[in-house]
Design a protein around this motif. Structure first.
Motif, short mmCIF file in Angstrom:
data_model
loop_
_atom_site.label_atom_id
_atom_site.label_comp_id
_atom_site.label_asym_id
_atom_site.label_seq_id
_atom_site.Cartn_x
_atom_site.Cartn_y
_atom_site.Cartn_z
N ALA A 45 0.82 -1.20 0.00
CA ALA A 45 0.00 0.00 0.00
C ALA A 45 0.86 1.26 0.00
N ALA A 46 0.43 2.24 -0.80
CA ALA A 46 1.13 3.53 -0.84
C ALA A 46 0.55 4.49 0.18
N HIS A 47 -0.53 4.09 0.84
CA HIS A 47 -1.17 4.94 1.84
C HIS A 47 -1.23 4.22 3.17
N GLU A 48 -1.21 4.99 4.23
CA GLU A 48 -1.36 4.42 5.57
C GLU A 48 -2.82 4.45 6.01
N TRP A 49 -3.61 5.29 5.36
CA TRP A 49 -4.99 5.48 5.82
C TRP A 49 -5.87 5.87 4.65
N ALA A 50 -7.14 5.46 4.70
CA ALA A 50 -8.14 5.90 3.73
C ALA A 50 -9.48 5.99 4.43
N GLY A 51 -10.28 6.95 4.02
CA GLY A 51 -11.61 7.12 4.60
C GLY A 51 -12.59 7.56 3.55
N ILE A 52 -13.87 7.27 3.78
CA ILE A 52 -14.92 7.68 2.86
C ILE A 52 -15.80 8.71 3.56
N PHE A 53 -16.10 9.81 2.86
CA PHE A 53 -16.87 10.92 3.43
C PHE A 53 -18.01 11.29 2.49
N LYS A 54 -19.09 11.81 3.06
CA LYS A 54 -20.16 12.41 2.25
C LYS A 54 -19.94 13.92 2.31
N LEU A 55 -19.57 14.52 1.16
CA LEU A 55 -19.28 15.95 1.10
C LEU A 55 -20.32 16.65 0.24
N ASN A 56 -20.69 17.85 0.65
CA ASN A 56 -21.74 18.61 -0.01
C ASN A 56 -21.18 19.65 -0.97
N LYS A 160 -11.21 2.08 -5.43
CA LYS A 160 -10.33 3.17 -5.88
C LYS A 160 -8.89 3.02 -5.40
N GLU A 161 -8.58 1.93 -4.72
CA GLU A 161 -7.25 1.78 -4.14
C GLU A 161 -6.15 1.72 -5.20
N ASP A 162 -6.39 1.01 -6.28
CA ASP A 162 -5.36 0.90 -7.32
C ASP A 162 -5.07 2.25 -7.95
N ALA A 163 -6.14 3.01 -8.23
CA ALA A 163 -5.96 4.34 -8.82
C ALA A 163 -5.21 5.26 -7.87
N ALA A 164 -5.55 5.19 -6.58
CA ALA A 164 -4.86 6.02 -5.59
C ALA A 164 -3.41 5.63 -5.45
N LYS A 165 -3.13 4.34 -5.48
CA LYS A 165 -1.77 3.85 -5.36
C LYS A 165 -0.92 4.36 -6.53
N GLU A 167 -1.35 7.08 -8.26
CA GLU A 167 -1.13 8.52 -8.09
C GLU A 167 -0.10 8.79 -6.99
N LEU A 168 -0.23 8.12 -5.86
CA LEU A 168 0.68 8.36 -4.74
C LEU A 168 2.11 7.94 -5.05
N GLU A 169 2.27 6.98 -5.94
CA GLU A 169 3.61 6.50 -6.28
C GLU A 169 4.16 7.18 -7.54
N ALA A 170 3.39 8.07 -8.14
CA ALA A 170 3.83 8.75 -9.35
C ALA A 170 5.02 9.65 -9.06
N ALA A 171 5.84 9.87 -10.07
CA ALA A 171 7.03 10.71 -9.91
C ALA A 171 6.67 12.15 -9.63
#
Length: 257
Positions: A45-56, A160-165, A167-171
């Motif tokens: 994993a490229a992230h230590e944490w992930a969360g889902i939010f409802k944003l307006n 969405k984990e693969d897409a996030a990974k 991005e986070l690992e991109a140069a």
């Protein structure tokens, strides 16, 4: 008897050394271990944490990072005046965990958590620092969960984990300075914290009311002193509907225990 609280601050030998207020310790030792371990341990994993939010849509949310008091542990002891006490450090596996350790001892009025934390503001001023000078995050819209079940919400994050990974690992990762706006298009954003300020804030505004997954390089509560890491326009805390640790273990509790 005199009530004294003992504060330990490990000398920052490594960039990934975690400093966390004592009230965070019960949240689980796993957070400390995950943050303090070398990145190679995570591996997947490229992230230590992930969360889902409802944003307006149209509402401005504040993402916040604060300097913390700079200690990993604190305790209150009932000590007898004139009595000699020994503080002992022992080697484990043939070596000390660190070469040195800062220790702060101060008399307090009661053996309560409140009495300990009454000193936190002074510790932030004297020794406080951000858990890390910067943090990469990805904010990306997800499909609305089909139900309020934990499993359904977690599934939206996992999609969405693969897409996030990637991005986070991109140069390249867009740098966002203090006070800047965080993009919500799923691209990598590196939030840089103002070393001269006790806290650094960023804004998040979304175009559509829906669910969003936020993937973070570090656990957000590592950057909390006395305010939540994300709040709405009214200053109210916004809690994730579900969250997970980047190592694969899910954490479903609230941030404060």
């Amino acid at each position: 008897y005199e009530y004294c609280w003992w504060l330990i601050r490990r000398k920052k030998q490594h960039q990934n050394c975690t400093k966390m207020p004592a009230r965070r310790c019960p949240r689980t030792l796993a957070l400390l271990l995950a943050a303090a371990a070398p990145a190679a341990v995570s591996g997947e994993a490229a992230h230590e944490w992930a969360g889902i939010f409802k944003l307006n849509a149209g509402e401005t949310y504040t993402w916040r990072a604060q300097k913390v008091a700079g200690y990993e542990w604190a305790g209150v002891f009932d000590l007898t005046p004139g009595h000699k006490y020994a503080w002992i450090a022992q080697k484990t596996d043939g070596k000390y965990v660190d070469d040195s350790m800062e220790l702060f001892i101060k008399e307090v009025t009661a053996n309560t958590e409140e009495a300990v934390h009454a000193n936190d503001d002074a510790r932030v001023a004297d020794y406080g620092d951000y858990a890390d000078p910067a943090m990469k995050i990805v904010v990306i819209g997800v499909e609305d969960p089909q139900s309020d079940s934990e499993a359904d919400r977690m599934a939206r994050i996992e999609e969405k984990e693969d897409a996030a990974k990637t991005e986070l690992e991109a140069a390249s990762c867009a740098t966002v300075a203090a006070g800047g706006s965080v993009a919500t298009d799923g691209t990598c954003q590196q939030l840089t914290f103002d070393a001269a300020a006790a806290e650094t804030t960023f804004t998040i505004t979304v175009a559509a009311t829906k669910h969003y997954a936020i993937f973070a390089e570090h656990v957000p509560i590592e950057f909390e002193h006395d305010k939540h890491y994300i709040q709405d326009g009214a200053g109210e805390d916004v809690e994730p509907l579900a969250e997970e640790g980047g190592g694969g273990g899910h954490s479903h509790g609230h941030r404060r225990l």
